[in-house]
Motif scaffolding. Sequence first.
Motif, PDB file in Angstrom:
ATOM      1  N   GLY A 253      25.457 -20.950 -32.835  1.00  0.00           N
ATOM      2  CA  GLY A 253      26.531 -21.288 -33.762  1.00  0.00           C
ATOM      3  C   GLY A 253      26.158 -20.955 -35.197  1.00  0.00           C
ATOM      4  N   GLN A 254      25.274 -19.964 -35.374  1.00  0.00           N
ATOM      5  CA  GLN A 254      24.730 -19.673 -36.700  1.00  0.00           C
ATOM      6  C   GLN A 254      25.783 -19.245 -37.717  1.00  0.00           C
ATOM      7  N   PRO A 255      26.819 -18.458 -37.350  1.00  0.00           N
ATOM      8  CA  PRO A 255      27.805 -18.095 -38.372  1.00  0.00           C
ATOM      9  C   PRO A 255      28.433 -19.321 -39.038  1.00  0.00           C
ATOM     10  N   LEU A 256      28.785 -20.327 -38.254  1.00  0.00           N
ATOM     11  CA  LEU A 256      29.382 -21.531 -38.821  1.00  0.00           C
ATOM     12  C   LEU A 256      28.357 -22.307 -39.644  1.00  0.00           C
ATOM     13  N   ALA A 257      27.122 -22.357 -39.162  1.00  0.00           N
ATOM     14  CA  ALA A 257      26.066 -23.038 -39.922  1.00  0.00           C
ATOM     15  C   ALA A 257      25.799 -22.327 -41.242  1.00  0.00           C
ATOM     16  N   ASP A 258      25.866 -20.982 -41.238  1.00  0.00           N
ATOM     17  CA  ASP A 258      25.672 -20.230 -42.478  1.00  0.00           C
ATOM     18  C   ASP A 258      26.776 -20.545 -43.479  1.00  0.00           C
ATOM     19  N   LEU A 259      27.990 -20.728 -42.969  1.00  0.00           N
ATOM     20  CA  LEU A 259      29.132 -20.985 -43.842  1.00  0.00           C
ATOM     21  C   LEU A 259      29.106 -22.399 -44.406  1.00  0.00           C
ATOM     22  N   LEU A 260      28.886 -23.383 -43.547  1.00  0.00           N
ATOM     23  CA  LEU A 260      29.018 -24.779 -43.942  1.00  0.00           C
ATOM     24  C   LEU A 260      27.690 -25.483 -44.200  1.00  0.00           C
ATOM     25  N   GLY A 261      26.588 -24.924 -43.685  1.00  0.00           N
ATOM     26  CA  GLY A 261      25.330 -25.647 -43.630  1.00  0.00           C
ATOM     27  C   GLY A 261      25.199 -26.278 -42.251  1.00  0.00           C
ATOM     28  N   ARG A 262      23.972 -26.370 -41.732  1.00  0.00           N
ATOM     29  CA  ARG A 262      23.785 -26.807 -40.353  1.00  0.00           C
ATOM     30  C   ARG A 262      24.299 -28.225 -40.123  1.00  0.00           C
ATOM     31  N   THR A 263      23.994 -29.148 -41.024  1.00  0.00           N
ATOM     32  CA  THR A 263      24.421 -30.533 -40.798  1.00  0.00           C
ATOM     33  C   THR A 263      25.937 -30.655 -40.875  1.00  0.00           C
ATOM     34  N   ARG A 264      26.544 -30.000 -41.861  1.00  0.00           N
ATOM     35  CA  ARG A 264      28.003 -30.094 -42.002  1.00  0.00           C
ATOM     36  C   ARG A 264      28.702 -29.428 -40.824  1.00  0.00           C
ATOM     37  N   ALA A 265      28.138 -28.324 -40.317  1.00  0.00           N
ATOM     38  CA  ALA A 265      28.705 -27.692 -39.130  1.00  0.00           C
ATOM     39  C   ALA A 265      28.604 -28.627 -37.934  1.00  0.00           C
ATOM     40  N   ALA A 266      27.485 -29.348 -37.841  1.00  0.00           N
ATOM     41  CA  ALA A 266      27.331 -30.313 -36.746  1.00  0.00           C
ATOM     42  C   ALA A 266      28.339 -31.443 -36.867  1.00  0.00           C
ATOM     43  N   VAL A 267      28.603 -31.911 -38.096  1.00  0.00           N
ATOM     44  CA  VAL A 267      29.605 -32.959 -38.311  1.00  0.00           C
ATOM     45  C   VAL A 267      30.975 -32.466 -37.862  1.00  0.00           C
ATOM     46  N   LEU A 268      31.322 -31.243 -38.231  1.00  0.00           N
ATOM     47  CA  LEU A 268      32.616 -30.689 -37.812  1.00  0.00           C
ATOM     48  C   LEU A 268      32.715 -30.633 -36.296  1.00  0.00           C
ATOM     49  N   GLY A 269      31.641 -30.202 -35.635  1.00  0.00           N
ATOM     50  CA  GLY A 269      31.658 -30.145 -34.178  1.00  0.00           C
ATOM     51  C   GLY A 269      31.753 -31.505 -33.541  1.00  0.00           C
ATOM     52  N   ALA A 270      31.205 -32.520 -34.210  1.00  0.00           N
ATOM     53  CA  ALA A 270      31.180 -33.866 -33.639  1.00  0.00           C
ATOM     54  C   ALA A 270      32.491 -34.618 -33.822  1.00  0.00           C
ATOM     55  N   VAL A 271      33.407 -34.058 -34.604  1.00  0.00           N
ATOM     56  CA  VAL A 271      34.657 -34.760 -34.900  1.00  0.00           C
ATOM     57  C   VAL A 271      35.692 -34.567 -33.790  1.00  0.00           C
ATOM     58  N   ALA A 272      35.398 -33.745 -32.782  1.00  0.00           N
ATOM     59  CA  ALA A 272      36.406 -33.351 -31.797  1.00  0.00           C
ATOM     60  C   ALA A 272      37.107 -34.519 -31.115  1.00  0.00           C
ATOM     61  N   ASP A 273      36.406 -35.637 -30.877  1.00  0.00           N
ATOM     62  CA  ASP A 273      37.046 -36.731 -30.135  1.00  0.00           C
ATOM     63  C   ASP A 273      37.308 -37.962 -30.995  1.00  0.00           C
ATOM     64  N   GLY A 274      37.407 -37.777 -32.319  1.00  0.00           N
ATOM     65  CA  GLY A 274      37.836 -38.854 -33.190  1.00  0.00           C
ATOM     66  C   GLY A 274      36.847 -39.968 -33.434  1.00  0.00           C
ATOM     67  N   PRO A 275      35.597 -39.662 -33.788  1.00  0.00           N
ATOM     68  CA  PRO A 275      34.591 -40.717 -33.992  1.00  0.00           C
ATOM     69  C   PRO A 275      34.758 -41.407 -35.343  1.00  0.00           C
ATOM     70  N   SER A 276      34.125 -42.560 -35.481  1.00  0.00           N
ATOM     71  CA  SER A 276      34.033 -43.231 -36.772  1.00  0.00           C
ATOM     72  C   SER A 276      32.861 -42.646 -37.555  1.00  0.00           C
ATOM     73  N   THR A 277      32.765 -43.045 -38.819  1.00  0.00           N
ATOM     74  CA  THR A 277      31.666 -42.546 -39.648  1.00  0.00           C
ATOM     75  C   THR A 277      30.315 -42.984 -39.092  1.00  0.00           C
ATOM     76  N   SER A 278      30.223 -44.234 -38.662  1.00  0.00           N
ATOM     77  CA  SER A 278      28.947 -44.713 -38.123  1.00  0.00           C
ATOM     78  C   SER A 278      28.598 -44.001 -36.822  1.00  0.00           C
ATOM     79  N   GLU A 279      29.608 -43.680 -36.005  1.00  0.00           N
ATOM     80  CA  GLU A 279      29.344 -42.930 -34.768  1.00  0.00           C
ATOM     81  C   GLU A 279      28.846 -41.526 -35.090  1.00  0.00           C
ATOM     82  N   LEU A 280      29.441 -40.890 -36.095  1.00  0.00           N
ATOM     83  CA  LEU A 280      28.955 -39.571 -36.516  1.00  0.00           C
ATOM     84  C   LEU A 280      27.486 -39.641 -36.904  1.00  0.00           C
ATOM     85  N   ALA A 281      27.149 -40.650 -37.702  1.00  0.00           N
ATOM     86  CA  ALA A 281      25.765 -40.792 -38.152  1.00  0.00           C
ATOM     87  C   ALA A 281      24.829 -40.982 -36.969  1.00  0.00           C
ATOM     88  N   ARG A 282      25.211 -41.818 -36.021  1.00  0.00           N
ATOM     89  CA  ARG A 282      24.355 -42.102 -34.862  1.00  0.00           C
ATOM     90  C   ARG A 282      24.179 -40.865 -33.992  1.00  0.00           C
TER      91      ARG A 282
END
Length: 331
Positions: A253-282
Amino acid sequence: MVATVGAVVTLRLTATDLGRIVLRSAPAVLLELGAAGQRLLRPTVPEHLAAWRARCRAALRPVMRPYLDLCRRPDWFPDFLTPPRLGSDLEGALAEVDATPAEVLAAELRPAVEAGHLPPRVAPLAAADPAARRRLRDAMVAFHAVAVAPYWTEIVAAVHADRAVRGRAMVDAGIDRVLRELSPHLHFASAGQRYELSYECAFGADVVLSPAGRGVTLVPSYLVPQPAVRDDPAGPMVLAYPIRPTRRELTTGQPLADLLGRTRAAVLGAVADGPSTSELARRLGISVASASQHAATLRHAGLIDTHRAGPSVLHTLTPLGGDLLRAGSGR
């Protein structure tokens, strides 16, 4: 984890068990790590994992051997390497492994060493030698950096997307439909008050297990090749299962990580099923403050929406965010 084609493992469920079925929302990092180690030793892998395995094999180093020694058997994997919490944070999961009592190491490893199923060099770990414990941790960190970490964004996104499908099925049709369509490896049957969830295994004899009202935690996995059960009498039975196969090659997934940064790209990927902020962090092993900051940046860019549900703040993908996630993953 026990992965016991000929034999059948059957989970015999009660109505109480059905009411206590939980579907995990994130992959378990040490489950994926163990599956990665076992995948490297299998004669074949699915087409979408072929390039991944070739890259992993080319990157193997001697430091990883203490961990890969424990991944040698396709029919068995030490339970202490997949602690019951099955978290997504590597450091937290490694801390659980570090805390494994000496008697557990002896019970799980010594018989396998004595029977010749594991090499003699595993004996110091079976004896809980501190240096052997440190070597195992170093091996797990090194192998994770090669086989899992570069692909974590894609693994998380795939698991979340699969869970979102199951969540919609639950709302639209109920748990019966969810269990019938959960995985091509799993078979669900019900008759009256009798419910059975079963799967075929490559090894061992037929086994019937009963949670007896404790319920079942379903753990979706990208890399496990077949279902596997972990039965902890102190909690719900755990059933890890492979999500439906994909035709896409597993990439970084490097193109997306290059665009957004690895952590922010991971956050975007983790939002798919509607998590809370604390769930994202965990899920991603970051602080709540960091998760909130990344979510705010993505929201301002129009990639996610945020709304409050009671005390929680929930995040969902916008159509633009979904399109960007799919494009960045090569879908």
